[in-house]
Write a protein that holds these residues in place. Structure first.
Motif, PDB file in Angstrom:
ATOM      1  N   TYR A 271      -1.115   1.618   9.887  1.00  0.00           N
ATOM      2  CA  TYR A 271      -0.703   0.639   9.071  1.00  0.00           C
ATOM      3  C   TYR A 271       0.455   0.864   9.106  1.00  0.00           C
ATOM      4  O   TYR A 271       0.517   2.365   8.439  1.00  0.00           O
TER       5      TYR A 271
ATOM      6  N   VAL B 172       2.951   0.371   5.716  1.00  0.00           N
ATOM      7  CA  VAL B 172       2.641   1.335   4.007  1.00  0.00           C
ATOM      8  C   VAL B 172       4.018   0.655   3.276  1.00  0.00           C
ATOM      9  O   VAL B 172       5.359   1.332   3.546  1.00  0.00           O
ATOM     10  N   GLU B 173       4.149  -0.475   2.295  1.00  0.00           N
ATOM     11  CA  GLU B 173       5.392  -0.073   1.680  1.00  0.00           C
ATOM     12  C   GLU B 173       4.988   0.082   0.401  1.00  0.00           C
ATOM     13  O   GLU B 173       4.122  -0.724  -0.097  1.00  0.00           O
ATOM     14  N   LEU B 174       5.871   0.888  -0.187  1.00  0.00           N
ATOM     15  CA  LEU B 174       6.319   1.299  -1.360  1.00  0.00           C
ATOM     16  C   LEU B 174       7.113   1.003  -2.284  1.00  0.00           C
ATOM     17  O   LEU B 174       7.971   0.827  -2.269  1.00  0.00           O
TER      18      LEU B 174
ATOM     19  N   LEU C 279       1.370   8.261  -0.535  1.00  0.00           N
ATOM     20  CA  LEU C 279      -0.260   8.026   0.359  1.00  0.00           C
ATOM     21  C   LEU C 279      -1.167   8.893   0.445  1.00  0.00           C
ATOM     22  O   LEU C 279      -2.339   8.508   0.721  1.00  0.00           O
TER      23      LEU C 279
ATOM     24  N   ARG D  35       4.975   4.470   8.342  1.00  0.00           N
ATOM     25  CA  ARG D  35       3.700   4.482   8.855  1.00  0.00           C
ATOM     26  C   ARG D  35       2.405   5.700   8.605  1.00  0.00           C
ATOM     27  O   ARG D  35       3.173   6.239   8.740  1.00  0.00           O
TER      28      ARG D  35
ATOM     29  N   ARG E 104      -6.513  -2.355   2.617  1.00  0.00           N
ATOM     30  CA  ARG E 104      -5.971  -3.157   1.451  1.00  0.00           C
ATOM     31  C   ARG E 104      -7.007  -3.202   0.351  1.00  0.00           C
ATOM     32  O   ARG E 104      -6.671  -2.805  -0.647  1.00  0.00           O
TER      33      ARG E 104
ATOM     34  N   VAL F  36      -5.953  -0.173  -1.854  1.00  0.00           N
ATOM     35  CA  VAL F  36      -5.258   0.005  -2.567  1.00  0.00           C
ATOM     36  C   VAL F  36      -5.233  -0.778  -3.781  1.00  0.00           C
ATOM     37  O   VAL F  36      -3.942  -1.396  -4.619  1.00  0.00           O
TER      38      VAL F  36
ATOM     39  N   ILE G 239       1.978   0.552  -4.827  1.00  0.00           N
ATOM     40  CA  ILE G 239       2.088   0.251  -3.200  1.00  0.00           C
ATOM     41  C   ILE G 239       2.302  -1.233  -2.957  1.00  0.00           C
ATOM     42  O   ILE G 239       1.653  -2.037  -3.740  1.00  0.00           O
TER      43      ILE G 239
ATOM     44  N   ARG H  73       3.167  -3.041  -0.100  1.00  0.00           N
ATOM     45  CA  ARG H  73       2.280  -3.832   0.654  1.00  0.00           C
ATOM     46  C   ARG H  73       1.952  -2.428   1.938  1.00  0.00           C
ATOM     47  O   ARG H  73       1.722  -1.717   1.988  1.00  0.00           O
ATOM     48  N   VAL H  74       0.678  -3.135   2.756  1.00  0.00           N
ATOM     49  CA  VAL H  74      -0.216  -3.226   3.383  1.00  0.00           C
ATOM     50  C   VAL H  74      -0.116  -3.443   4.686  1.00  0.00           C
ATOM     51  O   VAL H  74      -1.510  -4.817   4.637  1.00  0.00           O
TER      52      VAL H  74
ATOM     53  N   LYS I 266      -0.472  -7.461   0.572  1.00  0.00           N
ATOM     54  CA  LYS I 266      -1.650  -6.543  -0.602  1.00  0.00           C
ATOM     55  C   LYS I 266      -1.964  -7.764  -1.553  1.00  0.00           C
ATOM     56  O   LYS I 266      -1.728  -8.348  -2.524  1.00  0.00           O
TER      57      LYS I 266
END
Length: 138
Positions: A56, A58-60, A70, A93, A106, A109, A115, A117-118, A137
């Motif tokens: 996946y 992931v945008e933090l 994470l 990733r 999803r 989170v 977070i 986006r996933v 998300k």
């Protein structure tokens, strides 16, 4: 035997009399027939693309303590690996030991403001016409 020249003159005259409406109906019928013959008539969506199982993107919200965030979000769900993807944004990733699917990941989170986006990690090639899913998300 019919005169071909008379027949060939009748076809254009008939089309002219029918006008654009007739031609439009013919085009719509052809498109609908092609769509029915090929299935849905639409390009496959991202869910049908070749997804890398267990991975996946992931945008933090920020890069501070990214690994800890994470690990907190995915550590209890079989987090195997974390890779930084971009230096301009906090994009990572992750790899999970077993993949429950994008919807469940999803759900894990929801409510975590760290977070943004996933989304699943997909394999792309230069001739791939599909784009990123852009699923945010919930």
């Amino acid at each position: 035997m019919p005169d071909i020249s008379v027949t060939s003159r009748l076809i254009p005259a008939t089309l002219l009399r029918a006008g654009c409406a007739g031609l439009l109906c013919l085009l719509v019928s052809t498109v609908m027939a092609c769509a029915t013959a090929s299935g849905s008539g639409q390009a496959p969506d991202a869910s049908e693309a070749e997804r890398v199982e267990g991975e996946y993107v992931v945008e933090l919200a920020g890069r501070d303590s990214a690994r800890a965030m994470l690990e907190q979000a995915f550590g209890d769900h079989g987090l195997e690996r974390i890779d930084a993807l971009e230096t301009n944004r906090a994009l990572y990733r992750i790899r999970l030991i077993s993949d429950p699917g994008p919807d469940i990941v999803r759900e894990w989170v929801v409510g975590d403001d760290a977070i943004l986006r996933v989304e699943p990690n997909y394999r792309y090639s230069s001739d791939d016409a599909t784009g990123l899913s852009g699923d945010l998300k919930p």
